[in-house]
Scaffold this motif. Structure first.
Motif, PDB file in Angstrom:
ATOM      1  N   LEU A  80       0.841  -1.189   0.000  1.00 25.81           N
ATOM      2  CA  LEU A  80       0.000   0.000   0.000  1.00 25.81           C
ATOM      3  C   LEU A  80       0.879   1.243   0.000  1.00 25.81           C
ATOM      4  CD1 LEU A  80      -2.774  -1.013   2.564  1.00 25.81           C
ATOM      5  CD2 LEU A  80      -2.828  -1.178   0.079  1.00 25.81           C
ATOM      6  N   PRO A  81       0.479   2.264  -0.767  1.00 27.36           N
ATOM      7  CA  PRO A  81       1.332   3.466  -0.833  1.00 27.36           C
ATOM      8  C   PRO A  81       1.297   4.299   0.443  1.00 27.36           C
ATOM      9  CG  PRO A  81      -0.681   3.774  -2.111  1.00 27.36           C
ATOM     10  CD  PRO A  81      -0.672   2.347  -1.671  1.00 27.36           C
ATOM     11  N   ASP A  82       0.145   4.322   1.132  1.00 29.67           N
ATOM     12  CA  ASP A  82       0.005   5.139   2.343  1.00 29.67           C
ATOM     13  C   ASP A  82       0.551   4.380   3.548  1.00 29.67           C
ATOM     14  OD1 ASP A  82      -1.184   7.073   0.849  1.00 29.67           O
ATOM     15  OD2 ASP A  82      -3.227   6.409   1.282  1.00 29.67           O
ATOM     16  N   ARG A  83       1.323   5.099   4.345  1.00 27.54           N
ATOM     17  CA  ARG A  83       1.868   4.508   5.565  1.00 27.54           C
ATOM     18  C   ARG A  83       1.314   5.241   6.769  1.00 27.54           C
ATOM     19  NH1 ARG A  83       8.285   3.180   4.480  1.00 27.54           N
ATOM     20  NH2 ARG A  83       7.969   1.757   2.708  1.00 27.54           N
ATOM     21  N   ARG A  84       1.063   4.510   7.815  1.00 24.52           N
ATOM     22  CA  ARG A  84       0.528   5.077   9.040  1.00 24.52           C
ATOM     23  C   ARG A  84       1.452   4.725  10.205  1.00 24.52           C
ATOM     24  NH1 ARG A  84      -1.957   7.043   5.617  1.00 24.52           N
ATOM     25  NH2 ARG A  84      -4.215   7.204   5.315  1.00 24.52           N
ATOM     26  N   THR A  85       1.485   5.618  11.163  1.00 24.89           N
ATOM     27  CA  THR A  85       2.251   5.405  12.387  1.00 24.89           C
ATOM     28  C   THR A  85       1.361   5.719  13.570  1.00 24.89           C
ATOM     29  OG1 THR A  85       4.325   6.031  11.286  1.00 24.89           O
ATOM     30  CG2 THR A  85       4.299   6.054  13.690  1.00 24.89           C
ATOM     31  N   VAL A  86       1.378   4.859  14.559  1.00 22.75           N
ATOM     32  CA  VAL A  86       0.619   5.075  15.787  1.00 22.75           C
ATOM     33  C   VAL A  86       1.571   5.645  16.840  1.00 22.75           C
ATOM     34  CG1 VAL A  86      -0.792   4.022  17.585  1.00 22.75           C
ATOM     35  CG2 VAL A  86      -0.953   3.198  15.224  1.00 22.75           C
ATOM     36  N   ILE A  87       1.203   6.790  17.389  1.00 21.60           N
ATOM     37  CA  ILE A  87       2.002   7.436  18.437  1.00 21.60           C
ATOM     38  C   ILE A  87       1.245   7.303  19.754  1.00 21.60           C
ATOM     39  CG2 ILE A  87       3.112   9.551  19.202  1.00 21.60           C
ATOM     40  CD1 ILE A  87       3.182  10.504  16.364  1.00 21.60           C
ATOM     41  N   PHE A  88       1.875   6.690  20.737  1.00 25.24           N
ATOM     42  CA  PHE A  88       1.278   6.541  22.064  1.00 25.24           C
ATOM     43  C   PHE A  88       1.802   7.673  22.949  1.00 25.24           C
ATOM     44  CE2 PHE A  88       1.440   2.356  20.159  1.00 25.24           C
ATOM     45  CZ  PHE A  88       0.172   1.853  20.403  1.00 25.24           C
ATOM     46  N   LEU A  89       0.869   8.411  23.548  1.00 18.93           N
ATOM     47  CA  LEU A  89       1.220   9.536  24.409  1.00 18.93           C
ATOM     48  C   LEU A  89       0.926   9.158  25.855  1.00 18.93           C
ATOM     49  CD1 LEU A  89      -0.622  12.298  22.320  1.00 18.93           C
ATOM     50  CD2 LEU A  89       1.689  11.463  21.993  1.00 18.93           C
ATOM     51  N   GLN A  90       1.925   9.189  26.671  1.00 18.55           N
ATOM     52  CA  GLN A  90       1.764   8.885  28.098  1.00 18.55           C
ATOM     53  C   GLN A  90       2.205  10.082  28.918  1.00 18.55           C
ATOM     54  OE1 GLN A  90       4.069   5.595  29.516  1.00 18.55           O
ATOM     55  NE2 GLN A  90       3.089   5.539  31.512  1.00 18.55           N
TER      56      GLN A  90
END
Length: 562
Positions: free
Chosen positions: A313-323
């Motif tokens: 897939l061309p689109d990339r996603r990143t999950v950022i966890f905020l603590q």
């Protein structure tokens, strides 16, 4: 073998009803074509003029086809009974036309494939094969009758070939239909499980105390949970216009940490993937007073990044966890304070006695040396003994969490006096420390506590700053009404992320001569006075686009402009 259509109660399956509607529409088309076929044969004269039975059969078939279509569209009950009635009518109408058209030589035998295919798709295999058997017997009977009549061009094998072809085709269609039905059941079950999992995930994510951001490769924010919205003060839920980490000033530290992680500047092993940042949400919470207001205005976040694997897939996603690690840091420091309690009490007792003796001896010497350079040295001894005694009292107060009452301090004159003394003590040029215009600002802060904090920050700045004029800057900033920040910065190298993560922890130091208590006590003094001390790493600190850092004191109680 039982057909899945029966096992899954087709009255409640929309797919079967839609398929039956398609067959009904096709039946209407076939009935119209048959009617045109009869009329065309009559006009062309290839066979005797069509009799009333031909016309009546075609018209009746067309009316029944329209009626079946209307029934399926309005009455979705008794699926199997409707299907059987339609197939029986199809076979009867096609058989009448087939016999009246002359049997196999008419070419109408192919029309049997339509109702038989419908039975193969929507009925069990046994029932579909039963209808094929009926059609085959009818074809053989009609061929046998033609042979008995000694008709020309009659091929008995043609009916057998039709029957065999119908058996093979219907069996194959039925098996394919059964497989598709099973796949649909599996897809429906997976879809139901997925919807259930999504509902559970929404509840879990909504109740999480940690924030979650879903961002693209360039920092565009696609989604966020309620905790992230509360932390950042920005609408991040689905349905809002897309934000970007680079567009909001409050999210600049997160954008820088994300860029560093994306570019591979973080170690990929263990907890080194985490980053610690300080943010100041643009949309402040409800007005509060004291240290609670400052804690709501300045957040310490631990960031963890997780790339979403999207192969192909061309689109990339990143999950950022905020603590939010502010409370965790406070609890850790409280544990250290508990161990420090007895130690500070013992040190205070052991140090106060020699300190009292030093102060008393300095007073006695001062009586004999009222003038001369020795008197100045004795005055320095006495002043520093008083200051050391005050520091011991501050440490004891910190261990008991005593809250002093801050006095109004006019920052401009007070800082000018402090810097004059600091320059004299450390023998530095006047223009090395630049003091901004802040005569109009007034804060409520214990003067001695503020002195200890500023001396500590200035000493650290002097250690790392260059010798250029203005290498150390002290200035005040009022980012919002009712908020005031005092910035202390230098042109030395910024503090590394590893050190920033433990900068204000007690007993943490990078110097062999330090105790690791200076910045910790400075922050605690600020908290006891309703303020917050923190280190801010930004790319615009030095004014020339170069990365740098500064210590920021955010005051929780402001006396107003003077």
């Amino acid at each position: 073998m039982k057909h899945p259509a029966v096992a899954s109660v087709p009255d409640t399956r929309d797919t079967f009803w839609r398929t039956l509607q398609t067959f009904c529409a096709t039946r209407v088309v076939i009935a119209v074509v048959l009617l045109v076929y009869v009329a065309f044969n009559q006009i062309k004269g290839d066979r005797p003029v069509a009799g009333p039975l031909d016309w009546h059969t075609c018209v009746a078939y067309l009316l029944l086809a329209a009626g079946f279509a209307a029934m399926v569209a309005t009455y979705r009950r008794r699926f199997m009974w409707q299907l059987l009635a339609q197939i029986v009518v199809d076979l009867a109408a096609i058989s009448l036309l087939y016999v009246m058209a002359g049997g196999a030589r008419s070419g109408l035998a192919i029309l049997y494939l339509f109702p038989l295919a419908g039975a193969a798709i929507l009925a069990p295999l046994v029932l579909a094969l039963f209808f094929v058997s009926v059609v085959t017997l009818l074809l053989l009977a009609e061929s046998g009758y033609q042979l008995l009549q000694a008709a020309d061009e009659v091929l008995a094998s043609q009916a057998g070939l039709y029957g065999a072809a119908f058996f093979a085709a219907i069996f194959l269609v039925n098996r394919l239909a059964a497989r598709l039905i099973k796949e649909e059941d599996l897809a429906a079950q997976r879809g139901q499980d997925l919807r259930l999992q999504e509902a559970v995930n929404r509840i879990v994510i909504a109740d999480m105390t940690d924030g979650i951001l879903v961002v693209g490769a360039q920092g565009e924010v696609y989604a966020g949970n309620p905790a992230a919205e509360r932390m950042l003060g920005l609408p991040l839920a689905l349905g809002h216009s897309l934000q970007s980490l680079h567009n909001a000033t409050a999210l600049a530290p997160i954008a820088e940490a994300f860029g560093a992680w994306r570019d591979g500047r973080h170690d990929a092993a263990g907890d080194d993937k985490a980053a610690y940042v300080m943010i100041k949400p643009e949309d402040a919470l409800a007005p509060m007073t004291g240290s609670d207001a400052v804690r709501s205005y300045v957040l310490h976040l631990k960031l963890r990044f997780a790339g979403v694997q999207t192969p192909g897939l061309p689109d990339r996603r990143t999950v950022i966890f905020l603590q939010d690690v502010s409370e965790i840091e406070n609890r850790a420091q409280q544990l250290k304070l508990a161990s420090m309690g007895r130690l500070t009490a013992s040190i205070a007792h052991e140090v106060r006695n020699p300190l009292s003796a030093i102060s008393h001896a300095a007073s006695l010497l001062a009586e004999d040396m009222a003038q001369g350079p020795q008197a100045r040295l004795l005055r320095i001894i006495s002043d520093n003994a008083v200051r050391l005694n005050r520091m011991i009292e501050d440490i004891l107060r910190l261990s008991r969490k005593a809250q002093p009452h801050g006095d109004p301090v006019l920052l401009g004159p007070w800082l000018a006096d402090l810097l004059a003394e600091f320059r004299e003590v450390h023998k530095i040029e006047h223009d090395k420390i630049h003091l901004g215009d802040m005569f109009q600002y007034q804060v409520r802060f214990d003067p001695m506590h503020l002195r200890e904090v500023l001396v500590n920050l200035l000493t650290n700045a002097l250690r790392y700053a260059s010798a250029r004029p203005g290498s150390i800057r002290v200035h005040a900033v009022a980012p919002k009404p009712g908020r005031l920040e005092l910035h202390v910065q230098d042109d030395g190298p910024p503090i590394s992320p590893e050190v920033r993560a433990h900068l204000f922890e007690p007993f943490y130091t990078t110097s062999s001569r330090g105790t690791g208590l200076g910045l910790y006590l400075a922050r605690e003094l600020c908290l006891n006075n309703g303020a917050m001390l923190d280190y801010e790493y930004r790319t615009d600190v030095l004014g020339d686009g170069q990365p740098g850092g500064r210590f920021v004191i955010t005051f929780g109680a402001i006396g107003g402009a003077v």
